[in-house]
Design an enzyme around this catalytic site. Structure first.
Site, PDB file in Angstrom:
ATOM      1  N   GLY A 193     -31.654  28.900  65.348  1.00 20.97           N
ATOM      2  CA  GLY A 193     -31.729  30.299  65.995  1.00 20.97           C
ATOM      3  C   GLY A 193     -32.626  31.368  66.559  1.00 20.97           C
ATOM      4  O   GLY A 193     -32.955  32.243  66.600  1.00 20.97           O
ATOM      5  N   GLY A 194     -33.481  30.402  67.434  1.00 21.07           N
ATOM      6  CA  GLY A 194     -34.239  30.917  68.617  1.00 21.07           C
ATOM      7  C   GLY A 194     -33.799  31.148  69.416  1.00 21.07           C
ATOM      8  O   GLY A 194     -32.596  31.287  70.165  1.00 21.07           O
ATOM      9  N   ASN A 200     -29.729  22.556  70.700  1.00 16.62           N
ATOM     10  CA  ASN A 200     -29.734  21.759  69.372  1.00 16.62           C
ATOM     11  C   ASN A 200     -29.500  20.444  69.375  1.00 16.62           C
ATOM     12  O   ASN A 200     -30.030  18.969  69.151  1.00 16.62           O
ATOM     13  CB  ASN A 200     -29.443  22.451  68.510  1.00 16.62           C
ATOM     14  CG  ASN A 200     -30.749  23.214  68.080  1.00 16.62           C
ATOM     15  OD1 ASN A 200     -30.986  23.904  67.218  1.00 16.62           O
ATOM     16  ND2 ASN A 200     -31.661  23.915  69.159  1.00 16.62           N
ATOM     17  N   ASN A 212     -29.993  22.962  61.243  1.00 18.24           N
ATOM     18  CA  ASN A 212     -31.342  22.802  61.872  1.00 18.24           C
ATOM     19  C   ASN A 212     -32.090  24.288  61.192  1.00 18.24           C
ATOM     20  O   ASN A 212     -31.159  24.873  62.148  1.00 18.24           O
ATOM     21  CB  ASN A 212     -31.680  22.375  63.083  1.00 18.24           C
ATOM     22  CG  ASN A 212     -32.898  22.627  63.497  1.00 18.24           C
ATOM     23  OD1 ASN A 212     -33.267  23.162  64.623  1.00 18.24           O
ATOM     24  ND2 ASN A 212     -34.057  21.820  63.055  1.00 18.24           N
ATOM     25  N   ARG A 267     -32.688  28.363  78.679  1.00 11.74           N
ATOM     26  CA  ARG A 267     -32.859  28.764  77.347  1.00 11.74           C
ATOM     27  C   ARG A 267     -32.901  30.310  78.054  1.00 11.74           C
ATOM     28  O   ARG A 267     -32.514  31.601  77.627  1.00 11.74           O
ATOM     29  CB  ARG A 267     -34.063  28.626  76.690  1.00 11.74           C
ATOM     30  CG  ARG A 267     -33.553  27.622  75.796  1.00 11.74           C
ATOM     31  CD  ARG A 267     -32.967  27.175  74.002  1.00 11.74           C
ATOM     32  NE  ARG A 267     -33.531  27.628  73.562  1.00 11.74           N
ATOM     33  CZ  ARG A 267     -33.543  27.369  72.226  1.00 11.74           C
ATOM     34  NH1 ARG A 267     -33.563  26.655  72.003  1.00 11.74           N
ATOM     35  NH2 ARG A 267     -34.113  28.766  71.251  1.00 11.74           N
ATOM     36  N   HIS A 318     -40.982  20.731  64.869  1.00 11.25           N
ATOM     37  CA  HIS A 318     -38.886  21.377  64.405  1.00 11.25           C
ATOM     38  C   HIS A 318     -37.831  20.649  64.917  1.00 11.25           C
ATOM     39  O   HIS A 318     -36.959  20.961  63.936  1.00 11.25           O
ATOM     40  CB  HIS A 318     -39.147  23.423  65.026  1.00 11.25           C
ATOM     41  CG  HIS A 318     -38.229  23.166  63.836  1.00 11.25           C
ATOM     42  ND1 HIS A 318     -38.408  23.872  62.663  1.00 11.25           N
ATOM     43  CD2 HIS A 318     -37.078  25.119  63.874  1.00 11.25           C
ATOM     44  CE1 HIS A 318     -37.827  24.202  62.042  1.00 11.25           C
ATOM     45  NE2 HIS A 318     -36.921  24.923  63.067  1.00 11.25           N
ATOM     46  N   TRP A 319     -38.086  20.077  66.130  1.00  8.77           N
ATOM     47  CA  TRP A 319     -36.775  19.858  66.259  1.00  8.77           C
ATOM     48  C   TRP A 319     -36.592  17.442  65.708  1.00  8.77           C
ATOM     49  O   TRP A 319     -36.949  17.023  67.361  1.00  8.77           O
ATOM     50  CB  TRP A 319     -36.325  19.501  67.792  1.00  8.77           C
ATOM     51  CG  TRP A 319     -36.718  20.964  68.365  1.00  8.77           C
ATOM     52  CD1 TRP A 319     -36.095  21.801  67.601  1.00  8.77           C
ATOM     53  CD2 TRP A 319     -36.472  21.540  69.859  1.00  8.77           C
ATOM     54  NE1 TRP A 319     -35.571  23.295  68.138  1.00  8.77           N
ATOM     55  CE2 TRP A 319     -35.980  22.918  69.253  1.00  8.77           C
ATOM     56  CE3 TRP A 319     -37.082  21.261  71.184  1.00  8.77           C
ATOM     57  CZ2 TRP A 319     -35.603  24.430  70.434  1.00  8.77           C
ATOM     58  CZ3 TRP A 319     -37.045  22.276  71.698  1.00  8.77           C
ATOM     59  CH2 TRP A 319     -36.102  23.660  71.298  1.00  8.77           C
TER      60      TRP A 319
END
Length: 308
Positions: free
Chosen positions: A56-57, A65, A124, A203, A281-282
């Site tokens: 959700g960034g 993602n 994620n 992004r 995180h990825w």
């Protein structure tokens, strides 16, 4: 040749109780059928499709993602990447209630529209929270769960709140700029070479597209609003989850740190944990091959019970 966004993209309009009619974007690929086309249902190697739900960034989407992972997973599964409400090319209505429930209902409406009875879920961060809420609310629609540093379920035992990654997300919300976005993305990964100018530009364009900032604010408020925040504390319901669940974490995750996995691992009856070293995180990007192997191996052990 890698599958392109244009080749995989679809859209459809669904109806939910909270949001009414909304259009959701999704991306789909699957094992080659006998005629050489992708996405064939009858000839899929595994009968149950796989749905992937993104984080959700700012500027997040299913393609940002999981686009690079789609081809690999589609070799084994009919794989569907969903732009959750408020993100990517999906509609951006105000969130009603807590976001996890809001999005889970929309994803189920999409499955109904596509005629899909049951799916495996891979989520994620924010998508992990949506996946868990969907499994709790619609248990018969879910086979197995792969949760990657999931939101709502991650309870930080030792780290302060907000974590570094969440703080930088909030910094972007307060003062959106390419510099703030780069600072946020840098917390996603250990390998800073992955934080390219191209990624920041892509992004940032998505994060500042019409309606995107308002949608993110509405999503974020659903986790702070006293009337809806508790519904997002999924760790309090973790003991109710009866699905086989693979928790995956990057050891160096600065968004939802590794200590956040401990409560979920203790409370979910059928949970197991895999930790990727030198990974943030990825995991689907930093540990792409290992992540796919671990996830597909776990999902392939699902055996559907035959009805009498």
């Amino acid at each position: 040749m890698a599958l392109t966004r244009e080749q995989a993209r679809r859209t459809t309009t669904v109806k939910t109780e909270a949001a009414g009619e909304i259009t959701l974007a999704y991306y789909e690929a699957g094992p080659l059928d006998r005629g050489g086309d992708r996405g064939g249902r009858a000839s899929d190697r595994h009968e149950i499709p796989l749905v992937m739900l993104h984080g959700g960034g700012p500027g997040a989407s299913s393609w940002s993602n999981f686009g690079s992972a789609l081809e690999g997973f589609a070799a084994s599964y009919r794989t569907i990447l969903v732009d959750q409400p408020g993100f990517g090319a999906s509609d951006k209505p105000p969130v009603v209630g807590n976001y996890y429930r809001f999005s889970a209902d929309a994803v189920v409406a999409l499955l109904d529209e596509l005629g899909i009875e049951k799916v495996h879920l891979l989520g994620n961060s924010l998508g992990g929270g949506t996946a868990m809420r969907l499994a709790l609310s619609y248990p018969d629609r879910v086979g197995r769960l792969v949760l990657m540093g999931p939101g709502g379920l991650s309870l930080n035992v030792f780290h302060a709140d907000p974590t570094e990654g969440v703080q930088r997300l909030m910094d972007f919300g307060a003062n959106p700029s390419k510099e703030a976005l780069r600072a946020f993305i840098s917390t996603m990964v250990v390998d800073q070479d992955l934080v390219t100018d191209e990624l920041v530009e892509e992004r940032y364009a998505d994060a500042t597209a019409p309606g995107a900032r308002e949608a993110m604010a509405s999503m974020g408020w659903s986790f702070y609003n006293p009337e809806t925040a508790e519904d997002g504390m999924l760790w309090r319901e973790a003991h109710r989850l009866r699905h086989q669940t693979l928790l995956t974490w990057g050891r160096e995750d600065r968004v939802n740190p590794l200590d956040g996995a401990m409560v979920a691992l203790k409370l979910i009856p059928k949970a197991q944990l895999h930790v990727f070293p030198r990974c943030g995180h990825w995991a689907q990007i930093e540990a792409a091959d290992e992540f796919r192997e671990i996830a597909v191996g776990f999902l392939s052990r699902h055996v559907e019970k035959k009805r009498a």
